[in-house]
Write an enzyme that holds these catalytic residues in place. Structure first.
Site, PDB file in Angstrom:
ATOM      1  N   ARG A  50       0.855  -1.198   0.000  1.00 44.87           N
ATOM      2  CA  ARG A  50       0.000   0.000   0.000  1.00 44.87           C
ATOM      3  C   ARG A  50       0.889   1.247   0.000  1.00 44.87           C
ATOM      4  NH1 ARG A  50      -1.764   1.372   4.491  1.00 44.87           N
ATOM      5  NH2 ARG A  50      -2.335  -0.703   5.226  1.00 44.87           N
ATOM      6  N   TYR A 103     -16.911  15.648 -16.282  1.00 45.93           N
ATOM      7  CA  TYR A 103     -17.346  14.274 -16.065  1.00 45.93           C
ATOM      8  C   TYR A 103     -18.310  14.231 -14.869  1.00 45.93           C
ATOM      9  CZ  TYR A 103     -17.150   9.455 -14.503  1.00 45.93           C
ATOM     10  OH  TYR A 103     -17.485   8.206 -14.080  1.00 45.93           O
ATOM     11  N   ASP A 175      -7.905  18.316 -15.445  1.00 51.44           N
ATOM     12  CA  ASP A 175      -8.173  16.919 -15.775  1.00 51.44           C
ATOM     13  C   ASP A 175      -7.793  16.758 -17.246  1.00 51.44           C
ATOM     14  OD1 ASP A 175      -9.304  14.527 -16.646  1.00 51.44           O
ATOM     15  OD2 ASP A 175     -10.964  14.629 -15.214  1.00 51.44           O
ATOM     16  N   LYS A 200      -8.508   5.549 -19.593  1.00 52.42           N
ATOM     17  CA  LYS A 200      -8.860   6.006 -20.940  1.00 52.42           C
ATOM     18  C   LYS A 200      -7.651   5.927 -21.886  1.00 52.42           C
ATOM     19  CE  LYS A 200     -12.759   6.407 -18.945  1.00 52.42           C
ATOM     20  NZ  LYS A 200     -12.834   7.171 -17.746  1.00 52.42           N
TER      21      LYS A 200
HETATM   22  N1  PLP Z   1     -12.183  12.327 -15.614  1.00 52.46           N
HETATM   23  C1  PLP Z   1     -12.778  12.176 -16.799  1.00 52.46           C
HETATM   24  C2  PLP Z   1     -12.699  13.276 -17.819  1.00 52.46           C
HETATM   25  C3  PLP Z   1     -13.494  11.000 -17.089  1.00 52.46           C
HETATM   26  O1  PLP Z   1     -14.094  10.875 -18.284  1.00 52.46           O
HETATM   27  C4  PLP Z   1     -13.572   9.982 -16.098  1.00 52.46           C
HETATM   28  C5  PLP Z   1     -14.330   8.736 -16.350  1.00 52.46           C
HETATM   29  O2  PLP Z   1     -15.012   8.613 -17.341  1.00 52.46           O
HETATM   30  C6  PLP Z   1     -12.936  10.189 -14.876  1.00 52.46           C
HETATM   31  C7  PLP Z   1     -12.236  11.367 -14.664  1.00 52.46           C
HETATM   32  C8  PLP Z   1     -13.009   9.147 -13.780  1.00 52.46           C
HETATM   33  O3  PLP Z   1     -12.128   8.095 -14.062  1.00 52.46           O
HETATM   34  P1  PLP Z   1     -12.380   6.563 -13.616  1.00 52.46           P
HETATM   35  O4  PLP Z   1     -13.593   6.079 -14.342  1.00 52.46           O
HETATM   36  O5  PLP Z   1     -11.107   5.897 -14.042  1.00 52.46           O
HETATM   37  O6  PLP Z   1     -12.569   6.567 -12.155  1.00 52.46           O
END
Ligand code: PLP
Length: 384
Positions: A50, A103, A175, A200
């Site tokens: 961890r 998101y 992000d 992604k």
């Molecule tokens: N940020 C964006 C732009 C996303 O599209 C997503 C998920 O679709 C996330 C964060 C969250 O990521 P995760 O699904 O890996 O937790």
């Protein structure tokens, strides 16, 4: 590695051959703990997984190098990374300024999980400097932007926003999931921290969940690493290894994603069935010039608003076959989704609600003629 170009760093940073055997690929350290040479005699600093794992460390080195950051931390998912970042920096009474197209899970985390612990969030149009300046308060600790945003592909000038955030004494978090570091390097534009859903484009093959925080400098590193250790939402060794493997082809994949998405966007713009094509690579996109200046390509994501309304959008999303109906994005295969009922169901009824006639495409790297033919047959099916 920092003096090498992006594609070289993506392949080599943190990924040196195994010193014991010469294995060209670093091994997967699938272990929960490490033997100590006497109490506290940690080999290479590793004790318990961890706290640290060599496969995860290799990925973290690679991630920092990709974004030009001082450090990176790898998590079990993008949301786990976001959560560690937010709880590492904020305390009750603090305020977060969030873009008005993000998101849905980020909005849900802030308003459903962190709000009861005293964190306040407001959403604004981040491309409007006056609106941003007016919305920043003394308690505002973080300005959080997605650019391009999910799902409406809004573009925000990162350097301009960093200037406003820093003048107000706040931290700018970007992000960078949609662009990926292959196309956009927010730290070089003034951002303080980057988050990723590594699920992604970084992973790139729809076979792993992951997340990352990348740091411009030493600020916040200890406190967010403490969250990672104390809460434990770390990436597992196999997941870290898969993500590292995916990253090695990021530059070439994203180039093809962008080329295919541009062709799909241009085709869609020529079809009356779509009233709006949301793609920053089109000159008609309101953020096109900023995107062209701060990105080296426009990426593989685009959204389409169906002129015939929500029923047509739902039918269209269910009528493709190469584009498969699924959440997520950034994998080599093309996906279609209906954000209002899927990825963005949690923002329904809020200022972030996605128009109900919008479908989102994650344009993959299949042959682009097959992709356009698939969308054409779906249009025929729903207008028949
Ligand atoms: N940020 C964006 C732009 C996303 O599209 C997503 C998920 O679709 C996330 C964060 C969250 O990521 P995760 O699904 O890996 O937790």
């Amino acid at each position: 590695m920092s003096d090498h170009a992006f594609a070289t760093r993506a392949i080599h940073a943190g990924q040196a051959p195994d010193p014991t055997t010469g294995s060209i690929i670093p091994p997967i350290h699938q272990a929960s703990t490490h033997v100590q040479d006497g109490i506290g005699g940690f080999r290479d600093g590793y004790e318990y997984n961890r706290a640290g794992n060599p496969t995860r460390s290799a990925l973290e080195t690679q991630l920092a190098a990709l974004e030009g950051g001082a450090h990176a931390l790898s998590f079990a998912s993008g949301l786990a990374a976001e959560d560690a970042l937010l709880r590492g920096i904020l305390k009750p009474g603090d305020h977060v300024l969030l873009g008005n197209d993000v998101y849905g899970g980020t909005y849900r985390l802030l308003t459903k999980v962190l709000a009861p612990w005293g964190i306040e969030t407001t959403t604004v149009e981040l491309s409007d400097a006056d609106e941003v300046a007016a919305a920043i308060r003394p308690e505002t600790k973080i300005v959080w932007v997605e650019t391009p945003s999910n799902p409406l592909l809004k573009i925000v000038d990162i350097a301009a926003l960093a200037g406003i955030a820093h003048d107000a004494g706040t931290v700018l978090v970007v992000d960078n999931t949609f662009a990926s570091p292959a196309l956009q390097q927010p730290l070089s534009l003034g951002a303080d921290l980057i988050v990723h859903s590594a699920t992604k484009y970084l992973g790139g093959h729809s076979d792993v969940l992951g997340g990352a925080v990348v740091f411009a400098d030493d600020r916040f590193y200890d406190q967010i690493k403490f969250q990672q250790f104390a809460v434990g939402a770390v990436s597992a060794p196999l997941d870290a290894w898969l993500t590292s493997r995916g990253i090695k082809t990021l530059a070439v994949r994203v180039r093809q994603h962008s080329e295919n998405a541009q062709a799909v966007a241009e085709w869609a713009a020529s079809r009356p069935e779509f009233e709006t094509v949301y793609y920053p690579g089109l000159a008609s996109h309101p953020g096109h010039e900023i995107a062209a200046a701060q990105m080296s390509g426009f990426g593989g994501m685009l959204s389409l608003a169906l002129s015939a309304g929500p029923d047509a959008a739902r039918a269209f999303a269910s009528s493709t076959s190469v584009f498969q109906l699924a959440e997520s994005l950034g994998g080599v295969e093309s996906l279609i989704s209906y954000p209002s009922d899927m990825t963005h169901a949690s923002v329904r009824g809020t200022a972030l609600a996605v128009p109900e006639n919008v479908v989102r495409l994650s344009v993959g790297i299949e042959d682009v003629a097959d992709l356009i033919a698939d969308l054409e047959q779906a249009l025929e099916k729903i207008t028949r």
